[in-house]
Design a protein around this motif. Structure first.
Motif, PDB file in Angstrom:
ATOM      1  N   ARG A  45       0.795  -1.222   0.000  1.00  0.00           N
ATOM      2  CA  ARG A  45       0.000   0.000   0.000  1.00  0.00           C
ATOM      3  C   ARG A  45       0.837   1.287   0.000  1.00  0.00           C
ATOM      4  NH1 ARG A  45      -4.081   2.608   4.151  1.00  0.00           N
ATOM      5  NH2 ARG A  45      -5.195   3.923   2.698  1.00  0.00           N
ATOM      6  N   PRO A  46       1.906   1.425   0.807  1.00  0.00           N
ATOM      7  CA  PRO A  46       2.689   2.663   0.742  1.00  0.00           C
ATOM      8  C   PRO A  46       3.362   2.872  -0.617  1.00  0.00           C
ATOM      9  CG  PRO A  46       3.124   1.529   2.790  1.00  0.00           C
ATOM     10  CD  PRO A  46       2.324   0.597   1.940  1.00  0.00           C
ATOM     11  N   LEU A  47       3.796   1.799  -1.245  1.00  0.00           N
ATOM     12  CA  LEU A  47       4.402   1.934  -2.573  1.00  0.00           C
ATOM     13  C   LEU A  47       3.345   2.319  -3.602  1.00  0.00           C
ATOM     14  CD1 LEU A  47       7.315   1.660  -3.401  1.00  0.00           C
ATOM     15  CD2 LEU A  47       6.851  -0.646  -4.159  1.00  0.00           C
ATOM     16  N   ASN A  48       2.145   1.798  -3.448  1.00  0.00           N
ATOM     17  CA  ASN A  48       1.044   2.207  -4.319  1.00  0.00           C
ATOM     18  C   ASN A  48       0.677   3.669  -4.084  1.00  0.00           C
ATOM     19  OD1 ASN A  48       0.906  -0.391  -5.339  1.00  0.00           O
ATOM     20  ND2 ASN A  48      -0.704  -1.017  -3.931  1.00  0.00           N
ATOM     21  N   ALA A  49       0.781   4.109  -2.840  1.00  0.00           N
ATOM     22  CA  ALA A  49       0.482   5.507  -2.535  1.00  0.00           C
ATOM     23  C   ALA A  49       1.518   6.439  -3.169  1.00  0.00           C
ATOM     24  CB  ALA A  49       0.432   5.717  -1.030  1.00  0.00           C
ATOM     25  N   ALA A  50       2.748   5.982  -3.302  1.00  0.00           N
ATOM     26  CA  ALA A  50       3.768   6.792  -3.970  1.00  0.00           C
ATOM     27  C   ALA A  50       3.436   6.985  -5.448  1.00  0.00           C
ATOM     28  CB  ALA A  50       5.149   6.148  -3.821  1.00  0.00           C
ATOM     29  N   ALA A  51       2.705   6.052  -6.022  1.00  0.00           N
ATOM     30  CA  ALA A  51       2.298   6.160  -7.422  1.00  0.00           C
ATOM     31  C   ALA A  51       1.243   7.227  -7.631  1.00  0.00           C
ATOM     32  CB  ALA A  51       1.780   4.817  -7.925  1.00  0.00           C
ATOM     33  N   HIS A  52       0.685   7.745  -6.547  1.00  0.00           N
ATOM     34  CA  HIS A  52      -0.352   8.774  -6.642  1.00  0.00           C
ATOM     35  C   HIS A  52       0.165  10.018  -7.367  1.00  0.00           C
ATOM     36  CE1 HIS A  52      -3.895  11.051  -5.437  1.00  0.00           C
ATOM     37  NE2 HIS A  52      -3.074  12.039  -5.122  1.00  0.00           N
ATOM     38  N   THR A  53       1.463  10.305  -7.277  1.00  0.00           N
ATOM     39  CA  THR A  53       2.011  11.498  -7.941  1.00  0.00           C
ATOM     40  C   THR A  53       1.871  11.428  -9.451  1.00  0.00           C
ATOM     41  OG1 THR A  53       4.219  10.529  -7.919  1.00  0.00           O
ATOM     42  CG2 THR A  53       3.660  11.993  -6.105  1.00  0.00           C
ATOM     43  N   LEU A  54       1.886  10.229 -10.013  1.00  0.00           N
ATOM     44  CA  LEU A  54       1.736  10.083 -11.470  1.00  0.00           C
ATOM     45  C   LEU A  54       0.337   9.646 -11.887  1.00  0.00           C
ATOM     46  CD1 LEU A  54       5.068   8.400 -12.603  1.00  0.00           C
ATOM     47  CD2 LEU A  54       4.371  10.766 -12.863  1.00  0.00           C
ATOM     48  N   LEU A  55      -0.264   8.758 -11.117  1.00  0.00           N
ATOM     49  CA  LEU A  55      -1.542   8.167 -11.514  1.00  0.00           C
ATOM     50  C   LEU A  55      -2.758   8.874 -10.926  1.00  0.00           C
ATOM     51  CD1 LEU A  55      -0.630   4.397 -11.199  1.00  0.00           C
ATOM     52  CD2 LEU A  55      -0.565   5.831 -13.240  1.00  0.00           C
ATOM     53  N   GLY A  56      -2.532   9.717  -9.935  1.00  0.00           N
ATOM     54  CA  GLY A  56      -3.643  10.434  -9.308  1.00  0.00           C
ATOM     55  C   GLY A  56      -4.538   9.495  -8.531  1.00  0.00           C
ATOM     56  N   ALA A  57      -5.831   9.711  -8.630  1.00  0.00           N
ATOM     57  CA  ALA A  57      -6.803   8.944  -7.853  1.00  0.00           C
ATOM     58  C   ALA A  57      -6.835   7.465  -8.246  1.00  0.00           C
ATOM     59  CB  ALA A  57      -8.192   9.543  -8.016  1.00  0.00           C
ATOM     60  N   GLY A  58      -6.287   7.124  -9.394  1.00  0.00           N
ATOM     61  CA  GLY A  58      -6.245   5.720  -9.807  1.00  0.00           C
ATOM     62  C   GLY A  58      -5.385   4.860  -8.897  1.00  0.00           C
ATOM     63  N   ALA A  59      -4.471   5.478  -8.146  1.00  0.00           N
ATOM     64  CA  ALA A  59      -3.617   4.727  -7.228  1.00  0.00           C
ATOM     65  C   ALA A  59      -4.176   4.678  -5.819  1.00  0.00           C
ATOM     66  CB  ALA A  59      -2.224   5.356  -7.199  1.00  0.00           C
ATOM     67  N   ASP A  60      -5.206   5.450  -5.537  1.00  0.00           N
ATOM     68  CA  ASP A  60      -5.800   5.459  -4.203  1.00  0.00           C
ATOM     69  C   ASP A  60      -6.639   4.208  -3.989  1.00  0.00           C
ATOM     70  OD1 ASP A  60      -4.652   7.868  -3.674  1.00  0.00           O
ATOM     71  OD2 ASP A  60      -6.446   9.044  -4.119  1.00  0.00           O
ATOM     72  N   GLY A  61      -6.586   3.682  -2.803  1.00  0.00           N
ATOM     73  CA  GLY A  61      -7.406   2.525  -2.457  1.00  0.00           C
ATOM     74  C   GLY A  61      -6.876   1.210  -2.989  1.00  0.00           C
ATOM     75  N   VAL A  62      -5.661   1.187  -3.552  1.00  0.00           N
ATOM     76  CA  VAL A  62      -5.071  -0.068  -4.023  1.00  0.00           C
ATOM     77  C   VAL A  62      -4.244  -0.625  -2.863  1.00  0.00           C
ATOM     78  CG1 VAL A  62      -3.585  -1.150  -5.731  1.00  0.00           C
ATOM     79  CG2 VAL A  62      -5.001   0.790  -6.381  1.00  0.00           C
ATOM     80  N   TRP A  63      -4.684  -1.721  -2.279  1.00  0.00           N
ATOM     81  CA  TRP A  63      -4.073  -2.231  -1.062  1.00  0.00           C
ATOM     82  C   TRP A  63      -3.038  -3.310  -1.324  1.00  0.00           C
ATOM     83  CZ3 TRP A  63      -5.724  -0.832   4.009  1.00  0.00           C
ATOM     84  CH2 TRP A  63      -6.691   0.160   4.013  1.00  0.00           C
ATOM     85  N   ASN A  64      -3.194  -4.093  -2.375  1.00  0.00           N
ATOM     86  CA  ASN A  64      -2.278  -5.191  -2.671  1.00  0.00           C
ATOM     87  C   ASN A  64      -1.463  -4.871  -3.912  1.00  0.00           C
ATOM     88  OD1 ASN A  64      -3.201  -6.840  -0.529  1.00  0.00           O
ATOM     89  ND2 ASN A  64      -4.988  -7.420  -1.773  1.00  0.00           N
ATOM     90  N   PHE A  65      -0.586  -5.812  -4.290  1.00  0.00           N
ATOM     91  CA  PHE A  65       0.215  -5.625  -5.499  1.00  0.00           C
ATOM     92  C   PHE A  65      -0.716  -5.543  -6.700  1.00  0.00           C
ATOM     93  CE2 PHE A  65       2.604  -6.951  -9.172  1.00  0.00           C
ATOM     94  CZ  PHE A  65       3.793  -6.259  -9.020  1.00  0.00           C
ATOM     95  N   HIS A  66      -0.538  -4.497  -7.493  1.00  0.00           N
ATOM     96  CA  HIS A  66      -1.328  -4.319  -8.706  1.00  0.00           C
ATOM     97  C   HIS A  66      -0.344  -4.010  -9.829  1.00  0.00           C
ATOM     98  CE1 HIS A  66      -4.249  -2.623 -11.550  1.00  0.00           C
ATOM     99  NE2 HIS A  66      -5.145  -3.353 -10.883  1.00  0.00           N
ATOM    100  N   GLY A  67      -0.422  -4.756 -10.923  1.00  0.00           N
ATOM    101  CA  GLY A  67       0.554  -4.656 -12.004  1.00  0.00           C
ATOM    102  C   GLY A  67       0.680  -3.306 -12.665  1.00  0.00           C
ATOM    103  N   SER A  68      -0.354  -2.471 -12.594  1.00  0.00           N
ATOM    104  CA  SER A  68      -0.261  -1.162 -13.234  1.00  0.00           C
ATOM    105  C   SER A  68      -0.051  -0.025 -12.237  1.00  0.00           C
ATOM    106  CB  SER A  68      -1.521  -0.887 -14.061  1.00  0.00           C
ATOM    107  OG  SER A  68      -2.646  -0.841 -13.218  1.00  0.00           O
ATOM    108  N   VAL A  69      -0.034  -0.328 -10.937  1.00  0.00           N
ATOM    109  CA  VAL A  69       0.143   0.723  -9.928  1.00  0.00           C
ATOM    110  C   VAL A  69       1.458   0.557  -9.169  1.00  0.00           C
ATOM    111  CG1 VAL A  69      -0.846   1.761  -7.848  1.00  0.00           C
ATOM    112  CG2 VAL A  69      -2.345   1.009  -9.679  1.00  0.00           C
ATOM    113  N   THR A  70       1.720  -0.634  -8.651  1.00  0.00           N
ATOM    114  CA  THR A  70       2.884  -0.853  -7.799  1.00  0.00           C
ATOM    115  C   THR A  70       4.212  -0.580  -8.521  1.00  0.00           C
ATOM    116  OG1 THR A  70       1.571  -2.493  -6.607  1.00  0.00           O
ATOM    117  CG2 THR A  70       3.937  -2.475  -6.196  1.00  0.00           C
ATOM    118  N   PRO A  71       4.422  -1.042  -9.759  1.00  0.00           N
ATOM    119  CA  PRO A  71       5.673  -0.707 -10.434  1.00  0.00           C
ATOM    120  C   PRO A  71       5.839   0.801 -10.664  1.00  0.00           C
ATOM    121  CG  PRO A  71       4.655  -2.571 -11.516  1.00  0.00           C
ATOM    122  CD  PRO A  71       3.659  -2.042 -10.537  1.00  0.00           C
ATOM    123  N   VAL A  72       4.742   1.508 -10.866  1.00  0.00           N
ATOM    124  CA  VAL A  72       4.818   2.962 -11.034  1.00  0.00           C
ATOM    125  C   VAL A  72       5.275   3.606  -9.729  1.00  0.00           C
ATOM    126  CG1 VAL A  72       3.486   5.054 -11.511  1.00  0.00           C
ATOM    127  CG2 VAL A  72       3.134   3.006 -12.884  1.00  0.00           C
TER     128      VAL A  72
END
Length: 133
Positions: A45-72
């Motif tokens: 979740r914290p790594l997904n939250a770091a993706a918020h700077t590029l993905l915006g609200a699409g990265a919010d609420g992603v709790w587990n590994f997600h192939g399009s959010v976590t690598p970002v």
């Protein structure tokens, strides 16, 4: 005339030192974020939250590994860490103790100010996870 049998020292360039320092910083920050998430039971979740700077609200609420959010999120951490490493290596290129200490302190202060006045005031992202302190 220099002796051809004695090798000359090959000091790393500021770019090489910046890349090395940035990679170490990226590994440390990624480990910190994963540790904070693991403590809460959601390691990604914290790594997904770091993706918020590029993905915006699409990265919010992603709790587990997600192939399009976590690598970002990992890429965001890597880019910011590399940028900080390159700046410190450039500022501290003279290898004087004062320059090294001053550049490290400046990066810490600028990072805190960016977190306090930009990241903490932006809805979502790491501001939703980490307090101002």
């Amino acid at each position: 005339m220099p002796d051809p049998h004695i090798p000359t020292p090959n000091f790393p360039t500021p770019l090489q030192r910046g890349v090395a320092g940035g990679l170490v910083a990226a590994a440390a920050v990624t480990g910190l974020l994963l540790g904070v998430g693991r403590r809460a039971g959601t390691p990604w979740r914290p790594l997904n939250a770091a993706a918020h700077t590029l993905l915006g609200a699409g990265a919010d609420g992603v709790w587990n590994f997600h192939g399009s959010v976590t690598p970002v999120g990992g890429l965001v951490v890597l880019v910011w860490s590399m940028l900080a490493g390159l700046i410190v290596a450039r500022v501290a290129s003279s290898r004087r103790t004062w320059h090294l200490g001053a550049s490290a302190a400046c990066v810490a202060v600028v990072s805190y100010l960016v977190h306090l006045h930009v990241a903490a005031r932006t809805p979502g992202g790491l501001a939703a996870l980490l307090s101002v302190g």
